[in-house]
Design a protein around this motif. Sequence first.
Motif, short mmCIF file in Angstrom:
data_model
loop_
_atom_site.label_atom_id
_atom_site.label_comp_id
_atom_site.label_asym_id
_atom_site.label_seq_id
_atom_site.Cartn_x
_atom_site.Cartn_y
_atom_site.Cartn_z
N ILE A 191 0.93 -1.23 0.07
CA ILE A 191 0.03 -0.09 -0.14
C ILE A 191 0.86 1.14 0.01
O ILE A 191 1.90 1.26 0.72
CB ILE A 191 -0.96 -0.08 1.41
CG1 ILE A 191 -1.86 -1.23 1.17
CG2 ILE A 191 -1.65 1.12 1.30
CD1 ILE A 191 -2.87 -1.46 0.10
N GLY A 192 0.71 2.30 -0.80
CA GLY A 192 1.34 3.59 -0.81
C GLY A 192 2.69 3.42 -0.99
O GLY A 192 3.18 4.13 -0.33
N ASP A 193 3.26 2.63 -1.70
CA ASP A 193 4.62 2.60 -1.96
C ASP A 193 5.44 3.52 -2.86
O ASP A 193 6.02 3.12 -3.82
CB ASP A 193 4.94 1.09 -2.46
CG ASP A 193 6.59 0.81 -2.46
OD1 ASP A 193 7.18 1.50 -1.57
OD2 ASP A 193 6.67 0.15 -3.00
N GLY A 194 5.35 4.97 -2.44
CA GLY A 194 6.15 6.06 -2.96
C GLY A 194 6.43 5.71 -4.19
O GLY A 194 6.02 6.06 -5.19
N THR A 205 1.07 -7.63 -5.63
CA THR A 205 0.31 -6.36 -6.27
C THR A 205 0.73 -5.15 -5.69
O THR A 205 0.87 -5.12 -4.17
CB THR A 205 -1.27 -6.46 -6.29
OG1 THR A 205 -1.66 -7.60 -6.96
CG2 THR A 205 -1.92 -5.13 -6.80
N ALA A 206 1.37 -4.10 -6.36
CA ALA A 206 1.88 -2.98 -5.80
C ALA A 206 0.76 -1.73 -5.66
O ALA A 206 0.20 -1.64 -6.92
CB ALA A 206 3.22 -2.73 -6.27
N THR A 207 0.83 -0.81 -5.09
CA THR A 207 -0.12 0.33 -5.16
C THR A 207 0.38 1.56 -4.56
O THR A 207 1.30 1.69 -3.89
CB THR A 207 -1.52 0.12 -4.41
OG1 THR A 207 -1.13 0.50 -2.74
CG2 THR A 207 -2.14 -1.03 -4.62
N ILE A 208 0.22 2.60 -5.35
CA ILE A 208 0.78 4.14 -5.17
C ILE A 208 -0.40 5.04 -4.76
O ILE A 208 -1.45 4.96 -5.72
CB ILE A 208 1.93 4.39 -6.04
CG1 ILE A 208 1.34 4.72 -7.19
CG2 ILE A 208 3.15 3.51 -5.79
CD1 ILE A 208 2.33 5.30 -8.21
N PHE A 209 -0.28 6.00 -3.92
CA PHE A 209 -1.28 6.93 -4.00
C PHE A 209 -1.22 7.79 -5.02
O PHE A 209 -2.26 8.64 -5.47
CB PHE A 209 -1.06 7.79 -2.69
CG PHE A 209 -2.03 8.74 -2.28
CD1 PHE A 209 -3.47 8.33 -1.94
CD2 PHE A 209 -1.57 10.15 -2.25
CE1 PHE A 209 -4.33 9.51 -1.55
CE2 PHE A 209 -2.71 11.14 -2.29
CZ PHE A 209 -4.17 10.72 -1.80
N ASP A 210 -0.11 8.43 -5.57
CA ASP A 210 0.19 9.31 -6.66
C ASP A 210 -0.50 8.59 -7.89
O ASP A 210 -0.59 7.44 -8.21
CB ASP A 210 1.50 9.54 -6.96
CG ASP A 210 1.96 10.46 -5.99
OD1 ASP A 210 1.31 11.32 -5.34
OD2 ASP A 210 3.30 10.20 -5.56
N ASP A 211 -0.86 9.37 -8.95
CA ASP A 211 -1.16 9.26 -10.49
C ASP A 211 0.22 8.81 -11.11
O ASP A 211 1.28 9.24 -10.55
CB ASP A 211 -2.05 9.87 -10.97
CG ASP A 211 -1.50 11.50 -11.17
OD1 ASP A 211 -0.34 11.53 -11.13
OD2 ASP A 211 -2.29 12.33 -11.40
#
Length: 265
Positions: A12-15, A33-39
Amino acid sequence: MYINPAWRILTIGDGDLSFSYSLLKHYQPAALTATIFDDYASLADKYSEDHYQQLLAQGCDVLTSFDVTNSQTWEGLNKHQFDVVIFQFPLLPAFNSVEEFNQQCGNKLKSVSLNTLHRRLLRDYLLNCFNEFLDQKGAQLALITSKDVKPYRQWNIEQALTLKTNINYIGSMPFEIEKFPGYKIRNVDRDKHVKDTQGITYAFSRKITTELDALLLKPEYLKAHYCGACRVGPLHSEQDKLNHIGSKRHQQMQIFEQQWLEDIK
């Protein structure tokens, strides 16, 4: 941080995605599965798209504009498909204006501190992990890695987040960044490499026993005769307790704890 290569992992939220890439490269989990907050544009502008492209090239799903508190941003995520969810060094973005701060933190009649806002984020993270992301037949583990300094330790991660839930805090383990080569802890708002302050990985589960049990620690300050929120003790005498209760440290934590209890009513 212990990683079982048989796990299906969601980050979650991996910069800049350097943690996810190091995890994939050096531990080769069954699925990632990797996710980031930024577009995507912000990722490329603030950091680079290198890890993004490297993860995709190795068959890893990467989701951008992912807000762990907002289910409308989870499109493309396979729910209830993970054994472990990992949130590394969570931190809210800075406010862009006084108006934005006032909108989120209230007014003098009902103020909400940044401490409460971070606790909200982490509580929502945990609830969504167990309600949406984790496979009930899997390892059922949610991990939070945070720094062991103020203001992070004032979030009272071990005790506050699971109040009024059926989620259990099961212990912690040291986070050793050198075991994740290439991982850089990023500032949430800009391309800066944050100092590698000592980290602790806190583990949560709905299970009574987990495969991590033998590896986890529970610190002395969570035992009797300590003030767990302040991490102070042992307080053997009544005078010890009175001295601590009167301290600025304890009074500040009491404010945070009271705000939190009001917030989760």
